[in-house]
Design a protein around this motif. Structure first.
Motif, PDB file in Angstrom:
ATOM      1  N   THR A 193      11.054  14.693  23.334  1.00  0.00           N
ATOM      2  CA  THR A 193      12.398  14.555  22.781  1.00  0.00           C
ATOM      3  C   THR A 193      13.120  13.357  23.395  1.00  0.00           C
ATOM      4  OG1 THR A 193      12.451  16.962  22.607  1.00  0.00           O
ATOM      5  CG2 THR A 193      14.515  15.814  22.223  1.00  0.00           C
ATOM      6  N   HIS A 194      12.788  13.027  24.622  1.00  0.00           N
ATOM      7  CA  HIS A 194      13.348  11.837  25.255  1.00  0.00           C
ATOM      8  C   HIS A 194      12.982  10.572  24.472  1.00  0.00           C
ATOM      9  CE1 HIS A 194      15.065  13.389  29.001  1.00  0.00           C
ATOM     10  NE2 HIS A 194      14.039  14.214  29.085  1.00  0.00           N
ATOM     11  N   SER A 195      11.863  10.625  23.731  1.00  0.00           N
ATOM     12  CA  SER A 195      11.428   9.449  22.974  1.00  0.00           C
ATOM     13  C   SER A 195      12.410   9.076  21.876  1.00  0.00           C
ATOM     14  CB  SER A 195      10.047   9.713  22.350  1.00  0.00           C
ATOM     15  OG  SER A 195       9.071   9.937  23.345  1.00  0.00           O
ATOM     16  N   TYR A 196      13.239  10.038  21.454  1.00  0.00           N
ATOM     17  CA  TYR A 196      14.197   9.799  20.372  1.00  0.00           C
ATOM     18  C   TYR A 196      15.612   9.530  20.891  1.00  0.00           C
ATOM     19  CZ  TYR A 196      10.664  11.327  17.033  1.00  0.00           C
ATOM     20  OH  TYR A 196       9.521  11.415  16.266  1.00  0.00           O
ATOM     21  N   GLY A 197      15.791   9.537  22.182  1.00  0.00           N
ATOM     22  CA  GLY A 197      17.144   9.358  22.708  1.00  0.00           C
ATOM     23  C   GLY A 197      18.024  10.549  22.393  1.00  0.00           C
ATOM     24  N   LEU A 198      17.424  11.742  22.371  1.00  0.00           N
ATOM     25  CA  LEU A 198      18.160  12.957  22.048  1.00  0.00           C
ATOM     26  C   LEU A 198      18.102  13.976  23.189  1.00  0.00           C
ATOM     27  CD1 LEU A 198      17.062  13.450  18.321  1.00  0.00           C
ATOM     28  CD2 LEU A 198      19.290  12.644  19.154  1.00  0.00           C
ATOM     29  N   ALA A 199      17.770  13.508  24.379  1.00  0.00           N
ATOM     30  CA  ALA A 199      17.668  14.394  25.539  1.00  0.00           C
ATOM     31  C   ALA A 199      18.130  13.650  26.787  1.00  0.00           C
ATOM     32  CB  ALA A 199      16.238  14.892  25.709  1.00  0.00           C
ATOM     33  N   VAL A 200      18.598  14.412  27.765  1.00  0.00           N
ATOM     34  CA  VAL A 200      19.035  13.835  29.035  1.00  0.00           C
ATOM     35  C   VAL A 200      18.663  14.799  30.156  1.00  0.00           C
ATOM     36  CG1 VAL A 200      21.350  14.865  28.888  1.00  0.00           C
ATOM     37  CG2 VAL A 200      20.991  12.798  30.272  1.00  0.00           C
ATOM     38  N   ASP A 201      18.280  14.247  31.298  1.00  0.00           N
ATOM     39  CA  ASP A 201      17.989  15.045  32.488  1.00  0.00           C
ATOM     40  C   ASP A 201      19.137  14.887  33.469  1.00  0.00           C
ATOM     41  OD1 ASP A 201      15.569  15.838  31.463  1.00  0.00           O
ATOM     42  OD2 ASP A 201      14.403  14.327  32.532  1.00  0.00           O
ATOM     43  N   LEU A 202      19.642  16.021  33.966  1.00  0.00           N
ATOM     44  CA  LEU A 202      20.787  16.011  34.876  1.00  0.00           C
ATOM     45  C   LEU A 202      20.463  16.760  36.161  1.00  0.00           C
ATOM     46  CD1 LEU A 202      23.644  16.868  32.331  1.00  0.00           C
ATOM     47  CD2 LEU A 202      22.965  14.595  33.139  1.00  0.00           C
ATOM     48  N   ASN A 203      21.192  16.433  37.215  1.00  0.00           N
ATOM     49  CA  ASN A 203      21.079  17.158  38.471  1.00  0.00           C
ATOM     50  C   ASN A 203      22.407  17.066  39.205  1.00  0.00           C
ATOM     51  OD1 ASN A 203      21.000  14.870  40.572  1.00  0.00           O
ATOM     52  ND2 ASN A 203      19.422  14.244  39.103  1.00  0.00           N
ATOM     53  N   ILE A 204      22.510  17.775  40.295  1.00  0.00           N
ATOM     54  CA  ILE A 204      23.716  17.753  41.124  1.00  0.00           C
ATOM     55  C   ILE A 204      23.434  16.944  42.384  1.00  0.00           C
ATOM     56  CG2 ILE A 204      25.456  19.136  42.311  1.00  0.00           C
ATOM     57  CD1 ILE A 204      25.300  19.564  39.250  1.00  0.00           C
ATOM     58  N   ASP A 205      24.273  15.946  42.637  1.00  0.00           N
ATOM     59  CA  ASP A 205      24.194  15.125  43.859  1.00  0.00           C
ATOM     60  C   ASP A 205      22.905  14.331  43.987  1.00  0.00           C
ATOM     61  OD1 ASP A 205      26.672  16.097  44.528  1.00  0.00           O
ATOM     62  OD2 ASP A 205      25.939  17.576  45.963  1.00  0.00           O
ATOM     63  N   GLY A 206      22.185  14.123  42.885  1.00  0.00           N
ATOM     64  CA  GLY A 206      20.963  13.337  42.948  1.00  0.00           C
ATOM     65  C   GLY A 206      19.753  14.083  43.464  1.00  0.00           C
ATOM     66  N   SER A 257      17.379   9.346  30.453  1.00  0.00           N
ATOM     67  CA  SER A 257      17.633   9.744  29.067  1.00  0.00           C
ATOM     68  C   SER A 257      16.490   9.239  28.179  1.00  0.00           C
ATOM     69  CB  SER A 257      19.000   9.237  28.594  1.00  0.00           C
ATOM     70  OG  SER A 257      19.162   7.843  28.862  1.00  0.00           O
ATOM     71  N   LEU A 258      16.654   8.051  27.551  1.00  0.00           N
ATOM     72  CA  LEU A 258      15.616   7.539  26.656  1.00  0.00           C
ATOM     73  C   LEU A 258      14.330   7.220  27.427  1.00  0.00           C
ATOM     74  CD1 LEU A 258      14.847   6.471  23.778  1.00  0.00           C
ATOM     75  CD2 LEU A 258      15.524   4.208  24.628  1.00  0.00           C
ATOM     76  N   CYS A 259      13.211   7.692  26.902  1.00  0.00           N
ATOM     77  CA  CYS A 259      11.901   7.379  27.468  1.00  0.00           C
ATOM     78  C   CYS A 259      10.878   7.594  26.349  1.00  0.00           C
ATOM     79  CB  CYS A 259      11.587   8.271  28.664  1.00  0.00           C
ATOM     80  SG  CYS A 259       9.971   7.967  29.407  1.00  0.00           S
ATOM     81  N   VAL A 260      10.505   6.512  25.674  1.00  0.00           N
ATOM     82  CA  VAL A 260       9.588   6.622  24.534  1.00  0.00           C
ATOM     83  C   VAL A 260       8.156   6.745  25.064  1.00  0.00           C
ATOM     84  CG1 VAL A 260       8.815   5.582  22.373  1.00  0.00           C
ATOM     85  CG2 VAL A 260      11.157   5.197  23.171  1.00  0.00           C
ATOM     86  N   ARG A 261       7.638   7.947  25.023  1.00  0.00           N
ATOM     87  CA  ARG A 261       6.286   8.219  25.496  1.00  0.00           C
ATOM     88  C   ARG A 261       5.795   9.509  24.859  1.00  0.00           C
ATOM     89  NH1 ARG A 261       6.463  12.590  28.669  1.00  0.00           N
ATOM     90  NH2 ARG A 261       8.317  12.996  29.956  1.00  0.00           N
ATOM     91  N   ARG A 262       4.512   9.761  24.980  1.00  0.00           N
ATOM     92  CA  ARG A 262       3.971  11.039  24.520  1.00  0.00           C
ATOM     93  C   ARG A 262       4.178  12.090  25.622  1.00  0.00           C
ATOM     94  NH1 ARG A 262      -2.018   8.480  24.556  1.00  0.00           N
ATOM     95  NH2 ARG A 262      -2.306   8.298  26.817  1.00  0.00           N
ATOM     96  N   ILE A 263       4.170  13.346  25.209  1.00  0.00           N
ATOM     97  CA  ILE A 263       4.274  14.431  26.178  1.00  0.00           C
ATOM     98  C   ILE A 263       3.036  14.401  27.059  1.00  0.00           C
ATOM     99  CG2 ILE A 263       4.409  16.926  26.479  1.00  0.00           C
ATOM    100  CD1 ILE A 263       5.801  17.053  23.756  1.00  0.00           C
ATOM    101  N   ARG A 264       3.229  14.418  28.354  1.00  0.00           N
ATOM    102  CA  ARG A 264       2.099  14.317  29.281  1.00  0.00           C
ATOM    103  C   ARG A 264       1.113  15.468  29.045  1.00  0.00           C
ATOM    104  NH1 ARG A 264       6.402  12.503  32.499  1.00  0.00           N
ATOM    105  NH2 ARG A 264       6.109  10.356  33.214  1.00  0.00           N
ATOM    106  N   GLY A 265      -0.165  15.122  29.001  1.00  0.00           N
ATOM    107  CA  GLY A 265      -1.195  16.122  28.764  1.00  0.00           C
ATOM    108  C   GLY A 265      -1.576  16.270  27.305  1.00  0.00           C
ATOM    109  N   THR A 266      -0.883  15.520  26.402  1.00  0.00           N
ATOM    110  CA  THR A 266      -1.208  15.572  24.977  1.00  0.00           C
ATOM    111  C   THR A 266      -1.760  14.222  24.534  1.00  0.00           C
ATOM    112  OG1 THR A 266       0.935  14.789  24.133  1.00  0.00           O
ATOM    113  CG2 THR A 266       0.746  17.135  24.674  1.00  0.00           C
ATOM    114  N   VAL A 267      -2.360  14.199  23.348  1.00  0.00           N
ATOM    115  CA  VAL A 267      -2.929  12.970  22.822  1.00  0.00           C
ATOM    116  C   VAL A 267      -1.865  12.095  22.170  1.00  0.00           C
ATOM    117  CG1 VAL A 267      -4.580  11.999  21.173  1.00  0.00           C
ATOM    118  CG2 VAL A 267      -5.180  14.037  22.490  1.00  0.00           C
ATOM    119  N   ASP A 268      -0.986  12.722  21.363  1.00  0.00           N
ATOM    120  CA  ASP A 268      -0.037  11.882  20.615  1.00  0.00           C
ATOM    121  C   ASP A 268       1.231  12.647  20.219  1.00  0.00           C
ATOM    122  OD1 ASP A 268       0.271   9.238  19.827  1.00  0.00           O
ATOM    123  OD2 ASP A 268      -0.199   9.675  17.739  1.00  0.00           O
TER     124      ASP A 268
END
Length: 278
Positions: free
Chosen positions: A209-222, A194-205
């Protein structure tokens, strides 16, 4: 029996488009309205889709075999090779052992977020400020005190998240609806972060959305989904309906498809800001 291969090819050519049109109609936008999705029906449809794709592959193989057959001369007949026929007919999978984790094509991918739009890095920064002054490509702590005061680490349904309070409350409602409608699917939901404060990979700054704690990544069975391949786990297509109803955007509709990713829409963010929740 000399005409049997040609007859099989002709019938298959007729049936495949008919089945495919039926699938496209069954998976049209109307079937995605509201969160009360019929998981069983969706599984049946996706199984049928896989069977159609399998039929197309078998048809291509059969056409190749027919093309290799010698032309029949006068009085010449072809002998059936039953072993070859059985091998061809049984070349595809017989069952979908694990329906929820089954990887399928994402139907109508560009329209899955109908009526919703992403907040975007510029909009998030304008409305919420920066989560920390200096960004890197790795996850770092949030230092913006106003945002940090609303950050919570909690067990929400089947997963543990670190997100802003309004997003956690919204996610809790999503999972409650999923559990009521499809407890088997609910039990197999897993998180990739979920939370991950970082810049978008491949950009300067630019801020993720994960940087704000407003996104989550989900999957089935890991099992992690492949990025940008236009496919996803069947279970995620079902989850997407529930998230859409609660004002979340699904990453499957992004230009660079990311179907494990769910984030708060601009509309939902504006509502929280108007309510003073953020």
């Amino acid at each position: 029996m000399r005409y049997l291969p040609a007859i099989i090819v002709a019938v298959a050519l007729i049936m495949v488009p008919v089945i495919w049109v039926g699938l496209n109609f069954a998976l049209s936008e109307e079937d995605f309205q509201g969160a009360a999705v019929d998981s069983g029906a969706r599984i049946d449809i996706e199984v049928l889709r896989q069977q159609v794709e399998d039929l197309q592959q078998r048809l291509a193989a059969l056409e190749t075999e027919v093309a290799r057959l010698p032309a029949a001369g006068a009085g010449q007949t072809f002998q059936r090779d039953e072993d070859a026929e059985n091998a061809l007919l049984n070349s595809g999978p017989n069952d979908i052992i694990d329906a929820y984790a089954q990887v399928v094509l994402i139907a109508n991918r560009t329209s899955v977020n109908r009526g919703l739009e992403v907040a975007g890095p510029d909009y998030l920064e304008a409305k919420l400020g920066r989560p920390r002054a200096v960004l890197s490509d790795t996850c770092e702590p949030m230092t913006n005190e106003a945002l940090k005061s609303r950050l919570v680490l909690e067990q929400v349904g089947p997963i543990r998240v670190n997100m802003l309070r309004p997003a956690v409350d919204s996610l809790r409602r999503v999972f409650a609806n999923i559990e009521r409608a499809d407890p088997d699917l609910y039990a197999r939901i897993n998180s990739s972060g979920s939370l991950c404060v970082r810049r978008i990979r491949g950009t300067v700054d630019r801020l993720s959305t994960h940087s704000y704690g407003l996104a989550v990544d989900l999957n089935i069975d890991g099992h992690l989904d492949n990025f940008t391949d236009g496919k996803t786990q069947l279970g995620l297509t079902i989850l997407a309906d529930f998230f859409h109803a609660e004002g979340w955007v699904w990453g499957a509709g992004f230009r660079r498809e990311d179907s494990m990713h769910f984030e708060i829409s601009r509309k939902q963010l504006d509502e929280w800001l108007a309510e003073g929740a953020l």
